[in-house]
Design an enzyme around this catalytic site. Sequence first.
Site, PDB file in Angstrom:
ATOM      1  N   SER A 110       0.647  -9.304   3.793  1.00  0.00           N
ATOM      2  CA  SER A 110      -0.347  -9.365   4.874  1.00  0.00           C
ATOM      3  C   SER A 110      -1.276 -10.560   4.673  1.00  0.00           C
ATOM      4  O   SER A 110      -1.544 -11.332   5.607  1.00  0.00           O
ATOM      5  CB  SER A 110      -1.190  -8.085   4.913  1.00  0.00           C
ATOM      6  N   CYS A 229      -9.052  -2.486  -2.820  1.00  0.00           N
ATOM      7  CA  CYS A 229      -9.367  -1.519  -1.769  1.00  0.00           C
ATOM      8  C   CYS A 229      -9.842  -0.223  -2.429  1.00  0.00           C
ATOM      9  O   CYS A 229      -9.380   0.856  -2.102  1.00  0.00           O
ATOM     10  CB  CYS A 229      -8.170  -1.292  -0.852  1.00  0.00           C
TER      11      CYS A 229
HETATM   12  C1  LIG Z   1      -2.884  -4.436  -3.223  1.00  0.00           C
HETATM   13  S1  LIG Z   1      -1.207  -4.821  -3.384  1.00  0.00           S
HETATM   14  C2  LIG Z   1      -1.135  -6.437  -2.685  1.00  0.00           C
HETATM   15  C3  LIG Z   1      -1.188  -6.461  -1.188  1.00  0.00           C
HETATM   16  C4  LIG Z   1      -0.948  -7.839  -0.627  1.00  0.00           C
HETATM   17  N1  LIG Z   1      -1.893  -8.809  -1.163  1.00  0.00           N
HETATM   18  C5  LIG Z   1      -1.016  -7.846   0.892  1.00  0.00           C
HETATM   19  O1  LIG Z   1      -2.073  -8.212   1.434  1.00  0.00           O
HETATM   20  O2  LIG Z   1      -0.029  -7.510   1.532  1.00  0.00           O
HETATM   21  C6  LIG Z   1      -1.056  -5.161  -5.091  1.00  0.00           C
HETATM   22  C7  LIG Z   1       0.275  -5.731  -5.507  1.00  0.00           C
HETATM   23  O3  LIG Z   1       0.172  -6.100  -6.890  1.00  0.00           O
HETATM   24  C8  LIG Z   1       1.462  -6.020  -7.453  1.00  0.00           C
HETATM   25  N2  LIG Z   1       1.306  -6.046  -8.915  1.00  0.00           N
HETATM   26  C9  LIG Z   1       0.989  -5.022  -9.752  1.00  0.00           C
HETATM   27  N3  LIG Z   1       0.888  -5.475 -11.016  1.00  0.00           N
HETATM   28  C10 LIG Z   1       1.122  -6.811 -10.977  1.00  0.00           C
HETATM   29  C11 LIG Z   1       1.164  -7.838 -11.955  1.00  0.00           C
HETATM   30  N4  LIG Z   1       0.918  -7.595 -13.257  1.00  0.00           N
HETATM   31  N5  LIG Z   1       1.469  -9.097 -11.567  1.00  0.00           N
HETATM   32  C12 LIG Z   1       1.725  -9.371 -10.263  1.00  0.00           C
HETATM   33  N6  LIG Z   1       1.705  -8.428  -9.285  1.00  0.00           N
HETATM   34  C13 LIG Z   1       1.392  -7.180  -9.646  1.00  0.00           C
HETATM   35  C14 LIG Z   1       2.019  -4.745  -6.848  1.00  0.00           C
HETATM   36  O4  LIG Z   1       3.424  -4.753  -6.906  1.00  0.00           O
HETATM   37  C15 LIG Z   1       1.470  -4.805  -5.420  1.00  0.00           C
HETATM   38  O5  LIG Z   1       2.428  -5.343  -4.544  1.00  0.00           O
END
Ligand SMILES: C[S@@+](CC[C@H](N)C(=O)[O-])C[C@H]1O[C@@H](n2cnc3c(N)ncnc32)[C@H](O)[C@@H]1O
Length: 301
Positions: A110, A229
């Site tokens: 997004s 969030c």
């Molecule tokens: C809040 S979501 C991101 C939403 C995205 N920014 C959007 O606006 O569509 C957090 C993301 O962090 C990823 N994630 C979790 N641990 C991570 C890490 N150590 N390194 C990179 N990504 C990670 C998850 O897979 C998830 O997709």
Amino acid sequence: MDALERYEPIIDDFEAFRAACERPLPSVVRVNEIKATREQVTEAFDAEGVEWESRDWNENVLKIDSSPGNTWPSFHGWTHGQEEVSSISAFALDPEPGERVLDSCAAPGSKTTQLGALMDDDGLIVANDSNLGRLSALRFNTERLGVTCVAVTNQDARNFSLKPFGIEAFDSALVDVPCSCEGTIRKNPTALDDWSLDHIEGVAGVQKGILRRAIQATKEGGSVVYSTCTFAPEENEAVLDHVLKREDCRLVEYDIGLQSEPGLTEWQGDEFDESIRKAKRFYPHHNDTGGFFCAKLEVGA
Ligand SMILES: C[S@@+](CC[C@H](N)C(=O)[O-])C[C@H]1O[C@@H](n2cnc3c(N)ncnc32)[C@H](O)[C@@H]1O
């Protein structure tokens, strides 16, 4: 005690906050200016019989009376269903066309696609996510919305390597970390079912590592936006405080036309750097949105 009760001391009109958390979230879309103008989108909604209303703070954010993905403009990539507060981070980063931007935790895209639109699809966005399974949604969204300036990577953002890109630093970075998602309760009523302080403390460690690496990978004078969030200070102000003590960076102000509260400087006996007031907390009862936290940092003092 339920998960949200711990926030009573820091949230004004707590009853209104609780009531807002129990109401379903309005259906909101962002106009994708890479593919269409606001006028084209609203004419298409009118033709389809979809009622719409611009949000006061941004005319390209539209509240509609239909599911965001079920409309003709969505199918054609003219709009993207994105929770209103989720669009704050990219607006706060405010990237320029031609820049090189790291999106540390990008799936399902997004904010990546919003950054692409703000950059007129010109420059480089490295959209990274450690979860391979979520990268297909990220690719699908970039393709549907016509964002071509994106390179997708699958690294742990805590150890993000610049090597594949042959550059020394990014111009800016968006750090939208995994979190306890308390602020998504209106969209997902089961969001708090597995809530625990242990989870909050565990994920805060990951958040600190991700934010530190993004700051290290951003050029001096560049901007880094940190967002979650969730309401938990352990994942918001405490993460910023930890990183301010260890990396060369400072909090800066940013403008957004939504009501917000300043970042906390104290939580349950822990004190945080005064500058953390420049971060913003967004509560559901103030703007009829989900909950969100967003801070902007500048690299180098
Ligand atoms: C809040 S979501 C991101 C939403 C995205 N920014 C959007 O606006 O569509 C957090 C993301 O962090 C990823 N994630 C979790 N641990 C991570 C890490 N150590 N390194 C990179 N990504 C990670 C998850 O897979 C998830 O997709």
